[in-house]
Design a protein around this motif. Sequence first.
Motif, short mmCIF file in Angstrom:
data_model
loop_
_atom_site.label_atom_id
_atom_site.label_comp_id
_atom_site.label_asym_id
_atom_site.label_seq_id
_atom_site.Cartn_x
_atom_site.Cartn_y
_atom_site.Cartn_z
N LYS A 48 -5.78 -4.96 -4.40
CA LYS A 48 -5.51 -3.58 -3.98
C LYS A 48 -4.86 -2.80 -5.11
CE LYS A 48 -5.01 -3.91 1.04
NZ LYS A 48 -4.09 -3.72 2.19
N GLY A 49 -5.05 -1.49 -5.07
CA GLY A 49 -4.36 -0.61 -6.00
C GLY A 49 -5.08 -0.33 -7.30
N TYR A 50 -6.27 -0.90 -7.47
CA TYR A 50 -7.06 -0.66 -8.68
C TYR A 50 -8.32 0.13 -8.31
CZ TYR A 50 -4.21 -4.09 -11.17
OH TYR A 50 -3.16 -4.75 -11.76
N ILE A 51 -8.65 1.12 -9.13
CA ILE A 51 -9.85 1.89 -8.87
C ILE A 51 -11.00 1.34 -9.71
CG2 ILE A 51 -8.61 3.96 -8.18
CD1 ILE A 51 -9.17 5.12 -10.94
N SER A 52 -12.20 1.49 -9.19
CA SER A 52 -13.38 0.87 -9.81
C SER A 52 -14.05 1.81 -10.80
CB SER A 52 -14.38 0.45 -8.73
OG SER A 52 -13.80 -0.46 -7.84
N THR A 53 -13.30 2.21 -11.82
CA THR A 53 -13.85 3.03 -12.89
C THR A 53 -13.42 2.44 -14.23
OG1 THR A 53 -11.93 4.49 -12.85
CG2 THR A 53 -13.82 5.16 -11.51
N VAL A 54 -14.07 2.91 -15.28
CA VAL A 54 -13.75 2.42 -16.61
C VAL A 54 -12.43 3.00 -17.11
CG1 VAL A 54 -14.54 2.38 -19.02
CG2 VAL A 54 -16.17 2.03 -17.16
N GLY B 125 -21.51 -0.71 -8.83
CA GLY B 125 -21.07 -0.11 -7.59
C GLY B 125 -19.58 0.13 -7.62
N ARG B 126 -19.03 0.40 -6.44
CA ARG B 126 -17.61 0.76 -6.35
C ARG B 126 -16.94 0.09 -5.16
NH1 ARG B 126 -18.67 2.40 -10.65
NH2 ARG B 126 -18.45 4.49 -11.56
N LEU B 127 -15.65 -0.18 -5.33
CA LEU B 127 -14.76 -0.52 -4.22
C LEU B 127 -13.60 0.46 -4.32
CD1 LEU B 127 -14.54 -4.45 -4.36
CD2 LEU B 127 -15.93 -3.06 -2.82
N ASP B 128 -13.21 1.10 -3.22
CA ASP B 128 -12.10 2.04 -3.30
C ASP B 128 -10.80 1.30 -3.59
OD1 ASP B 128 -10.55 1.51 -0.77
OD2 ASP B 128 -12.45 2.06 0.16
N SER B 129 -9.76 2.03 -3.90
CA SER B 129 -8.54 1.40 -4.41
C SER B 129 -7.90 0.44 -3.41
CB SER B 129 -7.52 2.47 -4.82
OG SER B 129 -7.08 3.20 -3.69
N GLN B 130 -8.07 0.70 -2.11
CA GLN B 130 -7.44 -0.15 -1.10
C GLN B 130 -8.34 -1.28 -0.63
OE1 GLN B 130 -4.05 0.19 -0.24
NE2 GLN B 130 -4.37 1.39 -2.11
N THR B 131 -9.57 -1.32 -1.10
CA THR B 131 -10.49 -2.40 -0.73
C THR B 131 -10.43 -3.49 -1.79
OG1 THR B 131 -11.98 -0.89 0.43
CG2 THR B 131 -12.90 -2.99 -0.26
N THR B 132 -10.36 -4.73 -1.35
CA THR B 132 -10.25 -5.87 -2.26
C THR B 132 -11.58 -6.62 -2.29
OG1 THR B 132 -9.48 -7.36 -0.52
CG2 THR B 132 -7.81 -6.09 -1.69
N GLU C 140 -26.50 -0.96 1.54
CA GLU C 140 -26.41 0.34 0.87
C GLU C 140 -25.09 0.43 0.12
OE1 GLU C 140 -28.26 3.43 3.95
OE2 GLU C 140 -26.84 2.03 4.86
N GLY C 141 -24.85 1.58 -0.49
CA GLY C 141 -23.61 1.76 -1.22
C GLY C 141 -23.07 3.16 -1.11
N LYS C 142 -23.13 3.75 0.08
CA LYS C 142 -22.56 5.07 0.27
C LYS C 142 -21.04 5.02 0.05
CE LYS C 142 -25.92 6.26 3.91
NZ LYS C 142 -26.74 7.23 3.17
N ASN C 143 -20.47 6.13 -0.34
CA ASN C 143 -19.03 6.19 -0.61
C ASN C 143 -18.22 5.81 0.62
OD1 ASN C 143 -16.67 6.84 -2.12
ND2 ASN C 143 -16.58 8.80 -1.05
N LYS D 91 -12.15 -6.25 2.80
CA LYS D 91 -12.40 -7.12 1.64
C LYS D 91 -13.88 -7.43 1.54
CE LYS D 91 -11.06 -11.65 -0.24
NZ LYS D 91 -10.21 -12.85 -0.02
N ARG D 92 -14.45 -7.25 0.36
CA ARG D 92 -15.84 -7.68 0.13
C ARG D 92 -15.83 -9.15 -0.21
NH1 ARG D 92 -19.07 -5.07 -4.67
NH2 ARG D 92 -19.40 -3.27 -3.30
N ILE D 93 -16.50 -9.96 0.60
CA ILE D 93 -16.46 -11.41 0.40
C ILE D 93 -17.71 -11.95 -0.26
CG2 ILE D 93 -14.82 -11.75 2.28
CD1 ILE D 93 -17.17 -12.69 4.02
#
Length: 238
Positions: free
Chosen positions: A71-77, A101-108, A184-187, A205-207
Amino acid sequence: MERLQKFLAAAGIASRRKSEELIQQGRVKVNGQVVTTLGAKIDPSRDRIHIDGKPLDTKEEPVYILLNKPKGYISTVRDTHGRKTVMDLIPKHMGRLYPVGRLDSQTTGLLLLTNDGELTYKLTHPKHEFSKTYRTLVKGKITHEAINQLEQGIPLEDGLTAPAIVNVLEIKDGKSLVEITIHEGKNRQVRRMFQAVGFPVQNLKRISFGFLNLKGVSPGKFRMLTSYEINNLKRSVL
């Protein structure tokens, strides 16, 4: 072939919007020619790309990483607001990588990072229906009606979601532990889907990502994909 602005964004040069601005400002050259048309297509394995006169190396040694994102990390460069990004978890000597793709900051959970723009494009394209499974804790005792809605598709503001696979693992203390597989990968898709049926997500959490899982990878840690896994990924999106 892929669109130039999407390739630049996937390569971590800038966001999609900023990449479009770079193109429109005439700052991008492909094979020596300035390209200002949005939607122009390139072949990353052949075309030479320059930004502000500097070459973009599209022939780097390919790197493929599986990260267990905390948690707490954003999925960007990079982040202009100084927030922690997933790149802070990867040694700098591994070069320029970007998330698939992306995981938002609160998703692990499971996030792939690579410098293979072509594979990134294919893995994130809806037509390949690459599966992603999430384990989520939602508020409330989830109902059969809500499960049926999730499995049939949820109308969101950016379109109807494709049918999902839903498994209820546990209902306890007014909360439900649920696994859901989407293609899919919608926001913030999973969060919005559960919100739409009246069961807000409290933890997500993405497992798994296709056949890949988090076995042996602790939160905040990563491992390199094996050649077998890399080849399987490429075969799955042919």
